[in-house]
Scaffold this motif. Structure first.
Motif, mmCIF file in Angstrom:
data_model
loop_
_atom_site.group_PDB
_atom_site.id
_atom_site.type_symbol
_atom_site.label_atom_id
_atom_site.label_comp_id
_atom_site.label_asym_id
_atom_site.label_seq_id
_atom_site.Cartn_x
_atom_site.Cartn_y
_atom_site.Cartn_z
ATOM 1 N N MET A 65 45.345 42.603 41.171
ATOM 2 C CA MET A 65 46.119 41.460 41.129
ATOM 3 C C MET A 65 45.163 40.337 40.789
ATOM 4 N N THR A 66 45.919 39.321 40.217
ATOM 5 C CA THR A 66 45.162 38.097 39.403
ATOM 6 C C THR A 66 45.817 36.821 39.706
ATOM 7 N N ASN A 67 44.999 35.827 39.861
ATOM 8 C CA ASN A 67 45.416 34.537 39.587
ATOM 9 C C ASN A 67 44.541 33.758 38.370
ATOM 10 N N ASP A 68 44.161 34.713 37.440
ATOM 11 C CA ASP A 68 43.180 34.191 36.414
ATOM 12 C C ASP A 68 41.814 33.861 36.796
ATOM 13 N N THR A 69 41.514 33.076 37.689
ATOM 14 C CA THR A 69 40.186 32.798 37.974
ATOM 15 C C THR A 69 39.521 33.685 38.781
ATOM 16 N N VAL A 70 40.291 34.243 39.796
ATOM 17 C CA VAL A 70 39.771 35.405 40.615
ATOM 18 C C VAL A 70 40.687 36.545 40.457
ATOM 19 N N LEU A 71 40.036 37.549 40.215
ATOM 20 C CA LEU A 71 40.692 38.965 40.085
ATOM 21 C C LEU A 71 40.515 39.784 41.302
ATOM 22 N N TRP A 72 41.346 40.508 41.689
ATOM 23 C CA TRP A 72 41.161 41.350 42.738
ATOM 24 C C TRP A 72 42.206 42.712 42.758
ATOM 25 N N ALA A 73 41.608 43.597 43.198
ATOM 26 C CA ALA A 73 42.202 45.031 43.496
ATOM 27 C C ALA A 73 41.595 45.900 44.649
ATOM 28 N N VAL A 74 42.509 46.815 44.957
ATOM 29 C CA VAL A 74 41.857 47.685 46.149
ATOM 30 C C VAL A 74 42.124 49.107 45.700
ATOM 31 N N ASP A 75 41.275 50.018 45.706
ATOM 32 C CA ASP A 75 41.428 51.490 45.450
ATOM 33 C C ASP A 75 41.760 52.338 46.555
ATOM 34 N N ARG A 76 42.076 53.398 46.339
ATOM 35 C CA ARG A 76 42.903 54.360 47.244
ATOM 36 C C ARG A 76 41.786 54.543 48.442
ATOM 37 N N ARG A 77 40.534 54.272 48.342
ATOM 38 C CA ARG A 77 39.606 54.335 49.686
ATOM 39 C C ARG A 77 39.666 53.118 50.560
ATOM 40 N N GLY A 78 40.174 52.233 50.077
ATOM 41 C CA GLY A 78 40.283 50.884 50.744
ATOM 42 C C GLY A 78 39.109 50.019 50.373
ATOM 43 N N VAL A 79 38.760 50.157 49.319
ATOM 44 C CA VAL A 79 37.346 49.450 48.492
ATOM 45 C C VAL A 79 38.212 48.219 47.712
ATOM 46 N N ALA A 80 37.965 46.952 48.217
ATOM 47 C CA ALA A 80 38.475 46.071 47.661
ATOM 48 C C ALA A 80 37.314 45.114 46.335
ATOM 49 N N THR A 81 37.671 45.000 45.307
ATOM 50 C CA THR A 81 36.641 44.185 44.478
ATOM 51 C C THR A 81 37.416 42.953 44.190
ATOM 52 N N VAL A 82 36.696 41.977 44.344
ATOM 53 C CA VAL A 82 37.008 40.349 43.974
ATOM 54 C C VAL A 82 36.038 40.010 43.039
ATOM 55 N N THR A 83 36.613 39.556 41.800
ATOM 56 C CA THR A 83 35.699 39.386 40.829
ATOM 57 C C THR A 83 36.159 37.555 40.304
ATOM 58 N N LEU A 84 35.058 36.884 40.346
ATOM 59 C CA LEU A 84 35.180 35.684 39.699
ATOM 60 C C LEU A 84 35.226 35.612 38.238
ATOM 61 N N ASN A 85 36.268 35.115 37.799
ATOM 62 C CA ASN A 85 36.452 35.159 36.433
ATOM 63 C C ASN A 85 36.535 33.881 35.629
ATOM 64 N N ARG A 86 35.488 33.179 35.581
ATOM 65 C CA ARG A 86 35.399 31.994 34.761
ATOM 66 C C ARG A 86 34.099 32.006 33.644
ATOM 67 N N PRO A 87 33.933 33.173 33.302
ATOM 68 C CA PRO A 87 32.715 33.575 32.368
ATOM 69 C C PRO A 87 32.323 32.583 31.440
ATOM 70 N N GLN A 88 33.325 31.605 30.854
ATOM 71 C CA GLN A 88 33.181 30.853 30.040
ATOM 72 C C GLN A 88 32.346 29.592 30.352
#
Length: 263
Positions: free
Chosen positions: A1-24
């Protein structure tokens, strides 16, 4: 899932990855990124079977502190708006700090200012050999009040008294020696190092893990209560609107030494 500046997703194990997304802008935080962190935590709060949250930064750098152009704009607004921005920032750090599941920060490149606060608020921190850290707020006439409780818990007061007062940069090995980082891996090795931490967490009972985390924070008197949080927010907001902040931010924009530098 995304709101552009922060991306997040959860895999089948229950591991969530939250990614800061302003690389520019090296993932420097602004109002949108702060809102994105809140949105991610809101979404993850309703996720059944969540076991661990992994924090990452897209691009070459983990998180380069505040977006100083954004800070300059906020500083010209009303005291009430400055208080709102500081409260939103402080609450994001507190929510990360008290997240009921383990949190893991994987850090590459620059980790400055607020980035060090994110690291200090996480349960486990792995940095690659190329990581560089700095508690840099005073260089710009600002102060790191909102993240100082977590930094003092992670590094100890004695080390914060050096690095928050000098703004010096330090590498991954020094960050490990100070306690801000638990493990240093080769550059490019964050995925492998992170996977080992994730696997260790997944082997442990989830309810017992949550209880252990929250009891550890309570035993260390590490929770920031509402009264202390309010004081941190008030001071953080006021500092942003003072003359030193105006001069510090101007010196950054103009690529010069600040007026307070002797001579």
């Amino acid at each position: 899932m995304t709101n552009d500046t922060v991306l997040w997703a959860v895999d089948r194990r229950g591991v969530a990855t939250v990614t800061l997304n302003r690389p520019q802008v090296n993932n420097a935080y602004n109002g949108d990124l702060i809102d994105g962190l809140h949105a991610a935590m809101d979404g993850l709060g309703g996720t059944a079977g969540l076991r661990i949250v992994v924090l990452r930064g897209n691009g070459r750098h983990f998180q380069a502190g505040a977006d100083l152009a954004w800070i300059s704009g906020v500083a010209t607004q009303s005291p009430a708006e400055n208080e709102r921005v500081s409260r939103r920032t402080a609450e994001a750090i507190r929510r990360l700090d008290t997240c009921p599941v383990p949190t893991l920060a994987l850090i590459q490149g620059g980790c400055f200012g607020g980035g060090t606060g994110i690291a200090a608020a996480c349960d486990v921190v792995v940095a690659s050999q190329d990581a560089i850290f700095s508690i840099s707020e005073t260089r710009w006439g600002l102060m790191a009040g909102i993240i100082l409780p977590q930094l003092c818990q992670a590094m100890g007061l004695r080390q914060v008294r050096r690095y928050a007062l000098t703004g010096e940069r330090f590498g991954a090995d020094e960050a490990r020696r100070l306690g801000l980082v638990h493990e240093v891996c080769p550059t490019g090795g964050l995925d492998a190092a992170g996977d080992k931490i994730i696997e260790a967490v997944l082997m442990n009972a989830p309810v017992a893990t949550t209880a252990t985390k929250l009891r550890s924070l309570a035993a260390a008197r590490a929770f920031v209560d509402d009264g202390d949080l309010r004081d941190l927010i008030d001071e953080h907001a006021r500092t942003r609107q003072q003359e030193e902040a105006r001069e510090g931010l101007a010196s950054f924009k103009e690529k010069r030494k600040p007026a307070w530098y002797p001579g």
